[in-house]
Motif scaffolding. Structure first.
Motif, PDB file in Angstrom:
ATOM      1  N   PRO A 193       0.841  -1.207   0.000  1.00 19.71           N
ATOM      2  CA  PRO A 193       0.000   0.000   0.000  1.00 19.71           C
ATOM      3  C   PRO A 193       0.875   1.256   0.000  1.00 19.71           C
ATOM      4  O   PRO A 193       1.941   1.276   0.615  1.00 19.71           O
ATOM      5  N   ASP A 194       0.433   2.287  -0.698  1.00 27.05           N
ATOM      6  CA  ASP A 194       1.193   3.540  -0.719  1.00 27.05           C
ATOM      7  C   ASP A 194       0.293   4.754  -0.473  1.00 27.05           C
ATOM      8  O   ASP A 194       0.658   5.875  -0.795  1.00 27.05           O
ATOM      9  N   ASP A 195      -0.886   4.504   0.116  1.00 30.27           N
ATOM     10  CA  ASP A 195      -1.805   5.608   0.365  1.00 30.27           C
ATOM     11  C   ASP A 195      -1.219   6.657   1.306  1.00 30.27           C
ATOM     12  O   ASP A 195      -1.636   7.814   1.304  1.00 30.27           O
ATOM     13  N   VAL A 196      -0.225   6.270   2.107  1.00 35.63           N
ATOM     14  CA  VAL A 196       0.390   7.217   3.025  1.00 35.63           C
ATOM     15  C   VAL A 196       0.982   8.413   2.286  1.00 35.63           C
ATOM     16  O   VAL A 196       1.044   9.529   2.827  1.00 35.63           O
ATOM     17  N   PRO A 314      12.202   8.875  11.585  1.00 33.98           N
ATOM     18  CA  PRO A 314      11.831   9.540  12.846  1.00 33.98           C
ATOM     19  C   PRO A 314      11.718  11.062  12.691  1.00 33.98           C
ATOM     20  O   PRO A 314      10.854  11.685  13.322  1.00 33.98           O
ATOM     21  N   ARG A 315      12.539  11.649  11.863  1.00 38.06           N
ATOM     22  CA  ARG A 315      12.479  13.092  11.623  1.00 38.06           C
ATOM     23  C   ARG A 315      11.216  13.463  10.864  1.00 38.06           C
ATOM     24  O   ARG A 315      10.555  14.461  11.168  1.00 38.06           O
ATOM     25  N   LEU A 324       1.606   9.999   9.825  1.00 38.18           N
ATOM     26  CA  LEU A 324       2.523   8.854   9.788  1.00 38.18           C
ATOM     27  C   LEU A 324       2.419   7.959  11.016  1.00 38.18           C
ATOM     28  O   LEU A 324       3.284   7.101  11.245  1.00 38.18           O
ATOM     29  N   ALA A 325       1.377   8.133  11.788  1.00 40.53           N
ATOM     30  CA  ALA A 325       1.233   7.361  13.040  1.00 40.53           C
ATOM     31  C   ALA A 325       1.191   5.862  12.806  1.00 40.53           C
ATOM     32  O   ALA A 325       1.628   5.077  13.661  1.00 40.53           O
ATOM     33  N   ASP A 326       0.657   5.435  11.655  1.00 39.04           N
ATOM     34  CA  ASP A 326       0.505   4.002  11.401  1.00 39.04           C
ATOM     35  C   ASP A 326       1.663   3.436  10.569  1.00 39.04           C
ATOM     36  O   ASP A 326       1.578   2.309  10.079  1.00 39.04           O
ATOM     37  N   THR A 328       5.918   2.573   9.734  1.00 43.50           N
ATOM     38  CA  THR A 328       7.236   2.231  10.260  1.00 43.50           C
ATOM     39  C   THR A 328       8.263   2.575   9.183  1.00 43.50           C
ATOM     40  O   THR A 328       7.893   2.791   8.010  1.00 43.50           O
ATOM     41  N   PRO A 329       9.545   2.618   9.514  1.00 52.38           N
ATOM     42  CA  PRO A 329      10.538   2.847   8.460  1.00 52.38           C
ATOM     43  C   PRO A 329      10.423   1.843   7.316  1.00 52.38           C
ATOM     44  O   PRO A 329      10.561   2.208   6.148  1.00 52.38           O
ATOM     45  N   GLU A 330      10.133   0.580   7.658  1.00 59.57           N
ATOM     46  CA  GLU A 330      10.019  -0.450   6.620  1.00 59.57           C
ATOM     47  C   GLU A 330       8.805  -0.230   5.733  1.00 59.57           C
ATOM     48  O   GLU A 330       8.897  -0.308   4.501  1.00 59.57           O
ATOM     49  N   SER A 331       7.649   0.073   6.317  1.00 56.10           N
ATOM     50  CA  SER A 331       6.440   0.262   5.504  1.00 56.10           C
ATOM     51  C   SER A 331       6.580   1.513   4.635  1.00 56.10           C
ATOM     52  O   SER A 331       6.109   1.532   3.487  1.00 56.10           O
ATOM     53  N   PHE A 332       7.224   2.552   5.173  1.00 59.02           N
ATOM     54  CA  PHE A 332       7.409   3.773   4.395  1.00 59.02           C
ATOM     55  C   PHE A 332       8.387   3.531   3.247  1.00 59.02           C
ATOM     56  O   PHE A 332       8.163   3.986   2.117  1.00 59.02           O
TER      57      PHE A 332
END
Length: 498
Positions: A193-196, A314-315, A324-326, A328-332
């Motif tokens: 998913p890339d809706d973020v 984190p920045r 970005l609450a949901d 992680t670095p991996e999902s992003f």
């Protein structure tokens, strides 16, 4: 060394006039009022004519004629600077002043027509100016001398020695490798998913975060700045004056962030050129392909890596905690590396981007070769998009009007984008061999050694080497698509789990 000093004075003058052209071009894209287009076109035409005059007048011819009498006494670097000027002089004297002046005038008017056409999504508004541009480019290609294909002479403007004959087999193998990877990715699209990326992000915060990141990467704000424009770009008025532009979309986090990292890659290249080369034709990138390799190295190889987002996420989340609450670095990392066919070149992923470039390469080749005409472009564009990526633009704005390049006469430029990706992958492999802890440095936000490696191996020399000389020296072999396909294949496997 009186003869050499005379040549240096000519080089300095031509460089200064080129900087003045760059200032006016930057202003046209950032702050110039709409009503000033015609006046600006005349100003640019005048300056272009002056540059042509200084490159071709009797003083320049005499200075070039004197070169053999002293070139052997110069340092290797100075010899290369002189040879670069002589090559530019030889090319310039083949183009009459009236052609140069007309090209500059048409380019300024065409950029305005392109903007209006894109806004209206109507190719017919741009078509007359593009027809004039193509006619002028066909004339230029013919005047530059015999070539296996007339398009070769235009490619050489941006990528010295590259030709239709040398690029076609590389592009064919790259296309085949891309198709193979897409066939593996296709059934797995829903896994990523890339809706973020398309949530709402405050524009000012986006720009502030992007600015912070490129500052840490190494773009020097004491000799550079950022402004907004419709189409992001980097331009240089001097080694000590580099300008970046970007655009902000509140519902697309990629546009400002990665766009500015990309342009900062160009900017760091320009800032890293040796001051010894200032105000000479060598105070710039070796080619557009090598230049693109620097922007793509930072945008894609570094800033789209998993290691980078272990450091940067984190920045970014601190700036956008709700959005970005949901994540992680991996999902992003996976979201920003989703690979799928799309309509827009600028916003396409690393893998499919090259299919957009190959399409443009083929259209430009056939335009200059005379086998197609400008009026054929919209339908041809749709046909090729369907054949290569399986998507069809619904209108001209999302199709053949999406790029600014043809409006300023940049025919021959597009292949450099894909060459940049291929060079960047080769450069990364060379860097990792010499710096085995490079990935750890990225995780720790320690970018200075990587930037210094690029400066030492590529930036410092400016345009004193050819692209082929650079890539053979850095990577120990000539241009190949193999490194890129291996790099993007490993990334795709990590993102999609195959």
């Amino acid at each position: 060394m009186e003869d050499y000093n005379r040549l240096k004075k000519i080089m300095n003058t031509v460089s200064d006039l080129g900087s003045a052209v760059a200032v006016l071009g930057w202003d046209q894209e950032t702050y110039m009022p709409d009503g000033a287009v015609e006046a600006r076109s005349e100003q640019l035409a005048t300056l272009s004519t002056l540059i042509h005059d200084f490159m071709t007048n009797d003083a320049a011819r005499a200075a070039v004629a004197a070169v053999p009498s002293y070139i052997g006494t110069l340092s290797d670097r100075d010899q290369r600077v002189v040879k670069t000027f002589v090559k530019d002089h030889t090319r310039t004297i083949r183009l009459p002043a009236d052609l140069v002046e007309e090209q500059a005038r048409v380019a300024s008017l065409a950029q305005d027509a392109w903007k209006r056409a894109r806004q209206a999504s109507d190719f017919s508004i741009f078509q007359p100016m593009l027809e004039r541009t193509v006619d002028l480019k066909r004339r230029e290609a013919e005047l530059l001398g015999p070539a296996d294909h007339p398009y070769d002479n235009l490619i050489d403007t941006y990528e010295p020695s590259a030709t239709v004959g040398s690029l076609t087999p590389v592009f064919d193998r790259l296309r085949a490798g891309t198709v193979d990877l897409l066939s593996k990715i296709g059934p797995l699209q829903d896994k990523v998913p890339d809706d973020v990326l398309y949530r709402t992000y405050d524009g000012n915060k986006q720009l502030d975060m992007a600015r912070q990141i490129i500052d840490i990467l190494g773009f020097r704000f004491e000799t550079g700045r950022i402004d907004l424009s419709a189409h992001p770009f980097c331009t240089t008025f001097a080694i000590s004056d580099v300008r970046l532009t970007t655009r902000i979309r509140e519902n697309d986090l990629r546009s400002c962030l990665f766009g500015l990292i990309h342009e900062a890659g160009h900017g760091m290249y320009e800032q890293g050129v040796s001051r010894e080369l200032a105000r000479t034709p060598s105070a710039q990138g070796a080619s557009m392909g090598i230049h693109e390799s620097q922007s793509l190295f930072w945008e894609n190889v570094i800033a789209r890596s998993e290691e980078f987002w272990q450091w940067a996420f984190p920045r970014l989340r601190a700036a956008f905690p709700d959005q970005l609450a949901d994540q992680t670095p991996e999902s992003f990392f996976k979201a920003i590396n989703k690979m799928r066919p799309s309509l827009n070149r600028v916003e396409s992923d690393e893998l499919t981007y090259n299919m957009h470039i190959i399409l443009r390469f083929e259209i430009e080749r056939d335009l200059i070769g005379g086998t197609i005409e400008v009026k054929d472009i919209p339908e041809l564009w749709r046909t090729k998009m369907q054949a290569s990526l399986g998507v069809v633009p619904p209108n001209d704005a999302e199709g053949c009007l999406q790029d600014v390049h043809w409006s300023f006469g940049g025919i021959g430029y597009f292949p450099s984008y894909t060459l940049g990706k291929l060079y960047a992958a080769m450069e990364w492999n060379a860097l990792e061999r010499q710096m085995p802890d490079a990935r750890t440095r990225i995780v720790n936000g320690d970018f200075a050694p990587i930037r210094e490696w690029l400066r030492t191996h590529i930036h410092d020399n400016g345009r004193t080497e050819t692209p082929d000389e650079i890539i053979r020296r850095v990577a120990s072999r000539p241009l190949t698509e193999v490194d890129f396909l291996d790099y993007v294949g490993r990334k795709a496997a990590r993102v999609y789990g195959f």
